[in-house]
Scaffold this motif. Structure first.
Motif, mmCIF file in Angstrom:
data_model
loop_
_atom_site.group_PDB
_atom_site.id
_atom_site.type_symbol
_atom_site.label_atom_id
_atom_site.label_comp_id
_atom_site.label_asym_id
_atom_site.label_seq_id
_atom_site.Cartn_x
_atom_site.Cartn_y
_atom_site.Cartn_z
ATOM 1 N N CYS A 10 -21.758 -11.991 -22.662
ATOM 2 C CA CYS A 10 -22.708 -11.123 -21.949
ATOM 3 C C CYS A 10 -23.387 -11.887 -20.824
ATOM 4 O O CYS A 10 -23.561 -11.374 -19.713
ATOM 5 C CB CYS A 10 -23.742 -10.574 -22.925
ATOM 6 N N LEU B 209 -21.185 -5.391 -16.326
ATOM 7 C CA LEU B 209 -21.705 -4.599 -17.440
ATOM 8 C C LEU B 209 -21.372 -3.123 -17.239
ATOM 9 O O LEU B 209 -21.352 -2.632 -16.111
ATOM 10 C CB LEU B 209 -23.229 -4.717 -17.510
ATOM 11 N N GLU C 165 -22.349 0.790 -19.257
ATOM 12 C CA GLU C 165 -23.114 1.417 -20.335
ATOM 13 C C GLU C 165 -22.504 2.762 -20.706
ATOM 14 O O GLU C 165 -21.867 3.419 -19.887
ATOM 15 C CB GLU C 165 -24.564 1.623 -19.895
ATOM 16 N N ARG C 166 -22.714 3.131 -21.957
ATOM 17 C CA ARG C 166 -22.229 4.435 -22.391
ATOM 18 C C ARG C 166 -23.084 5.510 -21.737
ATOM 19 O O ARG C 166 -24.306 5.469 -21.808
ATOM 20 C CB ARG C 166 -22.322 4.556 -23.913
ATOM 21 N N LEU D 193 -16.910 4.983 -20.081
ATOM 22 C CA LEU D 193 -18.192 4.329 -19.875
ATOM 23 C C LEU D 193 -18.701 4.576 -18.474
ATOM 24 O O LEU D 193 -17.945 4.938 -17.571
ATOM 25 C CB LEU D 193 -18.047 2.815 -20.096
ATOM 26 N N TYR E 41 -20.319 3.159 -15.014
ATOM 27 C CA TYR E 41 -20.399 1.929 -14.235
ATOM 28 C C TYR E 41 -20.731 2.309 -12.800
ATOM 29 O O TYR E 41 -19.992 3.058 -12.158
ATOM 30 C CB TYR E 41 -19.067 1.179 -14.279
ATOM 31 N N ASP F 167 -23.370 1.040 -26.715
ATOM 32 C CA ASP F 167 -24.230 1.339 -25.573
ATOM 33 C C ASP F 167 -23.863 0.494 -24.354
ATOM 34 O O ASP F 167 -23.923 0.956 -23.220
ATOM 35 C CB ASP F 167 -25.699 1.095 -25.938
ATOM 36 N N TYR F 168 -23.502 -0.772 -24.588
ATOM 37 C CA TYR F 168 -23.156 -1.651 -23.472
ATOM 38 C C TYR F 168 -21.907 -2.460 -23.814
ATOM 39 O O TYR F 168 -21.717 -2.886 -24.965
ATOM 40 C CB TYR F 168 -24.296 -2.630 -23.158
ATOM 41 N N SER G 277 -17.883 -5.625 -26.752
ATOM 42 C CA SER G 277 -19.180 -5.035 -27.072
ATOM 43 C C SER G 277 -20.282 -6.087 -26.994
ATOM 44 O O SER G 277 -20.127 -7.210 -27.483
ATOM 45 C CB SER G 277 -19.121 -4.440 -28.477
ATOM 46 N N MET H 7 -27.969 -4.561 -26.676
ATOM 47 C CA MET H 7 -28.966 -4.162 -25.683
ATOM 48 C C MET H 7 -29.962 -5.289 -25.387
ATOM 49 O O MET H 7 -30.353 -5.495 -24.228
ATOM 50 C CB MET H 7 -29.714 -2.928 -26.177
ATOM 51 N N VAL I 41 -28.746 -7.550 -22.766
ATOM 52 C CA VAL I 41 -28.547 -6.913 -21.456
ATOM 53 C C VAL I 41 -29.852 -6.807 -20.673
ATOM 54 O O VAL I 41 -29.875 -6.955 -19.443
ATOM 55 C CB VAL I 41 -27.918 -5.513 -21.635
#
Length: 703
Positions: A563, A570, A572-573, A583, A585, A608-609, A628, A631, A634
């Motif tokens: 990460c 990155l 995110e959902r 996802l 972006y 989620d990310y 995966s 959060m 991130v």
């Protein structure tokens, strides 16, 4: 051996080089510039004060040309003549002439900015305009001012715009050396074929059956096309009536081939045998294959192009330029009159082809190059104003600065950080370099090195691409699945499973893995370990047991390191989108590549990310090698975005008051947005994400 034209110009070349710090040499195809120029300067005594460096845009060329020069001088390769490519250095303290990739020379300049080990630097095949060559051109302009008394720079090419380069170097002289090209007859198609592969196949077989002896060079767009063409040629040739034509040998040629297979194309054909050499554009200029009489030119090349606004690469088959077409045709006239079959009409050549190829610097991500320039620590370098032969767009440079800032390579003032300096010394893309540094802090460097090596070797886990094939194999030979966390974890698990069987090649074959790629990953891991140990300020653990049982904590630390390394990559959902493996972006939807082992929950939702290694547009936008992340890891990255100021990141001297004045004028000319249209704060986004998570957990609890 016949005397090459450039040797006849030896006195003129030596005189011009002696009187000028920079010389442009336009050596036509067949002039011998790549092999002879270094030898001429060696004979003239330039190696008494340092080595002669000759850069090549491609690894294959650096190896093959150095081998040829060593043979001509009657010396052992790696002694007086050697080469250096990424992850391989065959030089010694005896080396006088060194062939190396342009990227290797850039890395050498980090530890020795003035490159004092060299008395002459030759930038060969400069017309290919590789990203690293263009950066080197800019640096050479600075370097000749610092070392004007003891450095000579030569820029050589067969088709380069010499006047443009001369102007860039303040009017340096241009020498033109003719080649030994025999006449080449060119044949055009009446129209574009519906399939250039089938058309190339038919043309090659027609030549084989009807034309006199001579090898055939067929230009394809990439490794996949080459594989198909080789298979079809071999199949069709076997079906030809015995005795109707000579024997045939079909050879592929591309950058991913192992060295022992690349070398085969330089061996002459057996008696009464014609060679079919199926190649990428690697055979346009860098490599000379003796014996080629016929060339088949599809008119296309596969090109990677980067869009800084989306952060996405596309791999496109595009038309070649007229320069490339002429280079391809020239391959047919090296040893005797030849023929070039162009699978496109003459109007396409004259009206549609660009004059020259778009420089790589204008179609690539520049994060690695900008990191390199920052690491030189020259206070007068303004990244947005750095002088280049063909500058990239401002958007591309700003995108690179943004990437480097988010992974801590530069600080908010644009100064390179300690992290950044270490990253620049590693022969990896910035995201992987940063991952290794973070992994060392978290105690999982050994595992991160394995992942970096697997990604650098482009090891392909083919079983992922076809689930049907996987079902046919017995259960014990199934590959690891990444424990649901994603593809980076799977790459680690695959390598460690291979280690358990003592790196047995048969295990790779049984699991449909490329043996060569896996062996290369093993070599890369070893060399990365050695580099890390050299540059680390303290003790590092690069060899913790590969065979220990991994816990969730191990994988968690590794994902956290990823990460940090992939901070700019990155996704995110999307809260409003429930599509499987899709996802968000940069405000768009992007699908995770079908080969990914990243698992979704029972509702088909991804985490989620996630971070990804590559974003590429093929048939549609895809994220490749996805993992995966949590959060909590991130949020610091998102907060960095809030205080980012591109003008500060650029470096050099700029007037912040001028920037504020421009902003004030822009605000005055534009109506202030209504409160309801303002971008939501990070707190708003956090609360929405948390609310979505609570709703999901509540639904799960009811089940």
């Amino acid at each position: 051996m016949a005397v090459l034209p450039i040797v006849e110009y030896e006195d003129k070349i030596a005189e011009t080089v002696e009187e000028n710090p920079v010389v442009v040499i336009i050596g036509e195809t067949g002039s011998g510039k790549s092999t002879q120029l270094s030898q001429i300067l060696d004979r003239r005594g330039y190696t008494r004060s340092g080595m002669i460096a000759v850069t090549q845009p491609r690894r294959v060329a650096a190896v093959s040309v150095s081998r040829r020069v060593a043979m001509e001088l009657g010396v052992q390769l790696g002694e007086e003549v050697g080469y250096a490519i990424r992850f391989e250095d065959r030089t010694s303290n005896k080396t006088r002439i060194k062939y190396l990739t342009d990227g290797c020379l850039l890395r050498e300049s980090l530890s020795n900015p003035e490159l004092k080990q060299y008395s002459v630097i030759i930038l060969d095949e400069a017309h290919e305009r590789s990203l690293n060559t263009d950066i080197l051109l800019g640096l050479m302009k600075r370097l000749v001012k610092l070392r004007s008394s003891n450095l000579k720079v030569l820029i050589t090419s067969a088709t380069l715009d010499g006047v443009k380069v001369s102007r860039f170097f303040s009017g340096c002289p241009i020498l033109n050396v003719p080649g030994t090209l025999f006449p080449v007859e060119k044949f055009y198609s009446t129209e574009r074929p519906t399939s250039y592969l089938e058309s190339s196949l038919k043309t090659a077989l027609d030549i084989h059956v009807r034309e006199p002896p001579g090898d055939i060079l067929i230009f394809m767009t990439g490794q996949d096309d080459i594989g198909k063409m080789v298979s079809k040629l071999e199949e069709r040739i076997q079906k030809l009536e015995e005795g109707s034509c000579m024997d045939a040998l079909v050879l592929p040629l591309h950058g991913s081939l192992p060295p022992e297979m690349q070398v085969r194309v330089f061996s002459p054909a057996p008696p009464n045998c014609r060679r079919f050499i199926v190649a990428t554009n690697i055979a346009e200029t860098s490599l000379t294959v003796d014996g080629v009489v016929y060339v088949i030119d599809s008119g296309y090349v596969k090109q990677r192009q980067y869009n800084p606004s989306t952060g996405m690469y596309s791999l496109d088959v595009v038309q070649i330029s007229r320069v490339q077409a002429d280079q391809r045709a020239g391959r047919a006239g090296r040893t005797r009159p030849g023929k070039c079959y162009r699978l496109y009409p003459s109007t396409v050549y004259h009206e549609e082809f660009l004059d020259a190829t778009i420089p790589e610097i204008q179609r690539s991500s520049l994060a690695g190059s900008v990191l390199y320039l920052k690491s030189l620590d020259l206070p007068d370098i303004d990244i947005l104003e750095f002088e280049l032969l063909d500058p990239p767009s401002r958007e591309s440079l700003e995108d690179a600065l943004r990437q480097l800032y988010l992974i801590d390579a530069i600080d908010e003032s644009g100064m390179i950080t300690d992290f950044g300096r270490t990253m620049a010394e590693l022969p990896l893309e910035p995201s992987l370099s940063r991952t290794l540094i973070e992994a060392n802090e978290l105690g999982c460097l050994s595992q991160a090195l394995t992942i970096a090596a697997m990604l650098s070797s482009e090891a392909t886990l083919r079983s992922n691409q076809s689930k049907g094939n996987a079902k046919k194999r017995k259960q014990p030979s199934e590959l690891p699945d990444g424990s649901g966390w994603g593809d980076h974890i799977q790459l680690l698990q695959v390598y460690e499973a291979w280690d358990l069987v003592d790196y047995d090649p048969k295990w790779c074959t049984d699991n449909d893995l490329q043996v060569r790629s896996m062996m290369f990953a093993k070599d890369v891991r070893k060399q990365l370990s050695q580099i890390i140990q050299k540059i680390a300020k303290g003790p590092v653990d690069v060899e913790s047991s590969l065979r220990q049982r991994r816990s969730d904590k191990d994988y968690r630390n590794l994902r956290r390191a990823l990460c940090r390394g992939y901070g700019n990559q990155l996704a995110e959902r999307m809260l409003h989108h429930n599509g499987y493996k899709t996802l968000g972006y940069r405000s768009q939807l992007v699908q995770v590549h079908p080969s990914s082992v990243l698992e979704s929950d029972e509702y088909g939702h991804l985490p989620d990310y996630v971070v990804y290694h590559e974003l590429i547009n093929v048939s549609r936008p895809f994220m490749r090698n996805v993992c995966s992340v949590e959060m909590a890891w991130v949020m610091p990255i998102l907060k960095k975005l809030e205080k980012m100021d591109i003008n500060k990141l650029r470096g050099g001297s700029y007037d912040p008051n001028e920037t504020k004045l421009e902003e004030n004028e822009a605000n005055h000319n534009n109506k202030q947005p209504d409160e309801t249209t303002k971008r939501p704060s990070s707190d708003d986004v956090d609360s929405k994400i948390q609310a979505a998570r609570e709703r999901y957990l509540a639904r799960k609890a009811k089940k």
